[in-house]
Motif scaffolding. Structure first.
Motif, mmCIF file in Angstrom:
data_model
loop_
_atom_site.group_PDB
_atom_site.id
_atom_site.type_symbol
_atom_site.label_atom_id
_atom_site.label_comp_id
_atom_site.label_asym_id
_atom_site.label_seq_id
_atom_site.Cartn_x
_atom_site.Cartn_y
_atom_site.Cartn_z
ATOM 1 N N ALA A 194 0.867 -1.192 0.000
ATOM 2 C CA ALA A 194 0.000 0.000 0.000
ATOM 3 C C ALA A 194 0.895 1.230 0.000
ATOM 4 O O ALA A 194 0.824 2.064 0.893
ATOM 5 N N SER A 195 1.743 1.326 -0.993
ATOM 6 C CA SER A 195 2.768 2.368 -1.015
ATOM 7 C C SER A 195 2.210 3.715 -1.448
ATOM 8 O O SER A 195 1.261 3.805 -2.209
ATOM 9 N N LYS A 196 2.882 4.729 -0.961
ATOM 10 C CA LYS A 196 2.589 6.102 -1.367
ATOM 11 C C LYS A 196 3.561 6.469 -2.498
ATOM 12 O O LYS A 196 4.567 5.793 -2.703
ATOM 13 N N GLY A 197 3.250 7.543 -3.189
ATOM 14 C CA GLY A 197 4.067 7.964 -4.314
ATOM 15 C C GLY A 197 5.527 8.198 -3.947
ATOM 16 O O GLY A 197 6.432 7.812 -4.681
ATOM 17 N N TRP A 198 5.768 8.825 -2.799
ATOM 18 C CA TRP A 198 7.155 9.113 -2.417
ATOM 19 C C TRP A 198 7.921 7.836 -2.108
ATOM 20 O O TRP A 198 9.128 7.773 -2.331
ATOM 21 N N GLN A 199 7.218 6.815 -1.610
ATOM 22 C CA GLN A 199 7.875 5.531 -1.339
ATOM 23 C C GLN A 199 8.285 4.856 -2.639
ATOM 24 O O GLN A 199 9.396 4.326 -2.755
ATOM 25 N N LEU A 200 7.402 4.879 -3.619
ATOM 26 C CA LEU A 200 7.735 4.328 -4.935
ATOM 27 C C LEU A 200 8.884 5.114 -5.565
ATOM 28 O O LEU A 200 9.785 4.532 -6.176
ATOM 29 N N SER A 201 8.853 6.433 -5.411
ATOM 30 C CA SER A 201 9.927 7.267 -5.958
ATOM 31 C C SER A 201 11.264 6.926 -5.324
ATOM 32 O O SER A 201 12.282 6.845 -6.014
ATOM 33 N N LEU A 202 11.279 6.720 -4.016
ATOM 34 C CA LEU A 202 12.514 6.348 -3.329
ATOM 35 C C LEU A 202 12.992 4.975 -3.792
ATOM 36 O O LEU A 202 14.183 4.772 -4.035
ATOM 37 N N PHE A 203 12.073 4.033 -3.940
ATOM 38 C CA PHE A 203 12.380 2.686 -4.418
ATOM 39 C C PHE A 203 13.053 2.742 -5.787
ATOM 40 O O PHE A 203 14.104 2.141 -6.016
ATOM 41 N N VAL A 204 12.459 3.499 -6.696
ATOM 42 C CA VAL A 204 12.996 3.645 -8.053
ATOM 43 C C VAL A 204 14.320 4.407 -8.019
ATOM 44 O O VAL A 204 15.298 4.006 -8.672
ATOM 45 N N ALA A 205 14.372 5.493 -7.263
ATOM 46 C CA ALA A 205 15.584 6.319 -7.208
ATOM 47 C C ALA A 205 16.784 5.527 -6.687
ATOM 48 O O ALA A 205 17.906 5.716 -7.178
ATOM 49 N N MET A 206 16.558 4.655 -5.725
ATOM 50 C CA MET A 206 17.652 3.821 -5.211
ATOM 51 C C MET A 206 18.224 2.955 -6.333
ATOM 52 O O MET A 206 19.436 2.891 -6.516
ATOM 53 N N GLY A 207 17.349 2.286 -7.076
ATOM 54 C CA GLY A 207 17.803 1.418 -8.166
ATOM 55 C C GLY A 207 18.500 2.187 -9.273
ATOM 56 O O GLY A 207 19.549 1.769 -9.777
ATOM 57 N N VAL A 208 17.942 3.335 -9.647
ATOM 58 C CA VAL A 208 18.546 4.152 -10.694
ATOM 59 C C VAL A 208 19.916 4.652 -10.247
ATOM 60 O O VAL A 208 20.892 4.594 -11.009
ATOM 61 N N SER A 209 20.019 5.105 -9.003
ATOM 62 C CA SER A 209 21.290 5.636 -8.494
ATOM 63 C C SER A 209 22.374 4.565 -8.442
ATOM 64 O O SER A 209 23.510 4.796 -8.878
ATOM 65 N N ILE A 210 22.037 3.406 -7.901
ATOM 66 C CA ILE A 210 23.013 2.312 -7.806
ATOM 67 C C ILE A 210 23.450 1.883 -9.200
ATOM 68 O O ILE A 210 24.638 1.710 -9.482
ATOM 69 N N THR A 211 22.481 1.740 -10.096
ATOM 70 C CA THR A 211 22.794 1.305 -11.457
ATOM 71 C C THR A 211 23.625 2.346 -12.195
ATOM 72 O O THR A 211 24.574 1.989 -12.907
ATOM 73 N N ALA A 212 23.301 3.618 -12.032
ATOM 74 C CA ALA A 212 24.094 4.665 -12.686
ATOM 75 C C ALA A 212 25.542 4.587 -12.215
ATOM 76 O O ALA A 212 26.478 4.687 -13.026
ATOM 77 N N GLY A 213 25.726 4.382 -10.929
ATOM 78 C CA GLY A 213 27.083 4.265 -10.399
ATOM 79 C C GLY A 213 27.816 3.062 -10.960
ATOM 80 O O GLY A 213 28.979 3.165 -11.370
ATOM 81 N N ILE A 214 27.147 1.925 -10.994
ATOM 82 C CA ILE A 214 27.773 0.702 -11.521
ATOM 83 C C ILE A 214 28.088 0.860 -13.011
ATOM 84 O O ILE A 214 29.182 0.505 -13.461
ATOM 85 N N GLU A 215 27.145 1.400 -13.774
ATOM 86 C CA GLU A 215 27.373 1.594 -15.213
ATOM 87 C C GLU A 215 28.544 2.541 -15.446
ATOM 88 O O GLU A 215 29.388 2.295 -16.310
ATOM 89 N N TRP A 216 28.615 3.614 -14.688
ATOM 90 C CA TRP A 216 29.705 4.573 -14.843
ATOM 91 C C TRP A 216 31.041 3.894 -14.558
ATOM 92 O O TRP A 216 31.993 4.041 -15.307
#
Length: 174
Positions: free
Chosen positions: A90-112
């Motif tokens: 029963a997530s709120k928008g900010w929780q989903l945003s944090l979930f996505v942002a964590m994955g994007v941030s980690i992946t951006a770092g690994i890709e770089w």
């Protein structure tokens, strides 16, 4: 002495308890969705088209396990922040945003790191890989972490409808 029917019942309950957790379902859907994504994006990386099928499959499986770890880490960060393992139901928008942002941030770092030879493994993109302007990071791996976490949430909510309903009722009662 334990009777076989009682052992089976206990085992069934234990397996049911495990498969009824949000973490198990996040991991299961992360593995399934990310493996398909890894296979589909493989032609955008240098050398993948020339590799034997088994080698490509192995590389994609290794990446998929890493993706599942990232997904569980992102899920765990949100769970710690909101102090609830059931946030995903029963997530709120900010929780989903944090979930996505964590994955994007980690992946951006690994890709770089990987495209510059500083990661455990390194890889290069073919010219067909669209890049995020100014970063030289592939757009497709980053899109993976926008699309797949949201799909994972969608699947988990459908897999655990009785838990999702209880989480929603708890949210409205608070």
């Amino acid at each position: 002495m334990l009777r076989p029917e009682r052992v089976g019942t206990r085992l069934g309950r234990a397996v049911g308890a495990l498969t009824d957790t949000p973490e198990f379902n996040v991991a299961a859907f992360a593995l399934l969705l990310n493996f398909a994504w890894e296979i589909l994006q493989a032609p955008l990386f240098v050398g993948m088209a020339e590799m034997p099928h088994a080698q490509v499959t192995k590389a994609c499986l290794q990446a998929t396990v890493g993706d599942a770890v990232i997904m569980l880490l992102a899920y765990g960060v949100v769970a710690v922040v909101v102090r609830s393992r059931s946030w995903i139901l029963a997530s709120k928008g900010w929780q989903l945003s944090l979930f996505v942002a964590m994955g994007v941030s980690i992946t951006a770092g690994i890709e770089w790191l990987a495209t510059r030879g500083y990661w455990m493994a390194s890889w290069s993109y073919l010219p067909t890989m669209p890049l995020v302007p100014g970063t030289d990071i592939g757009l497709v791996p980053l899109l993976q972490w926008i699309v797949l976490p949201l799909l994972t949430v969608w699947f988990v909510r459908r897999q655990l409808p009785h838990r999702a309903q209880a989480a929603t009722e708890t949210e409205t009662a608070s």
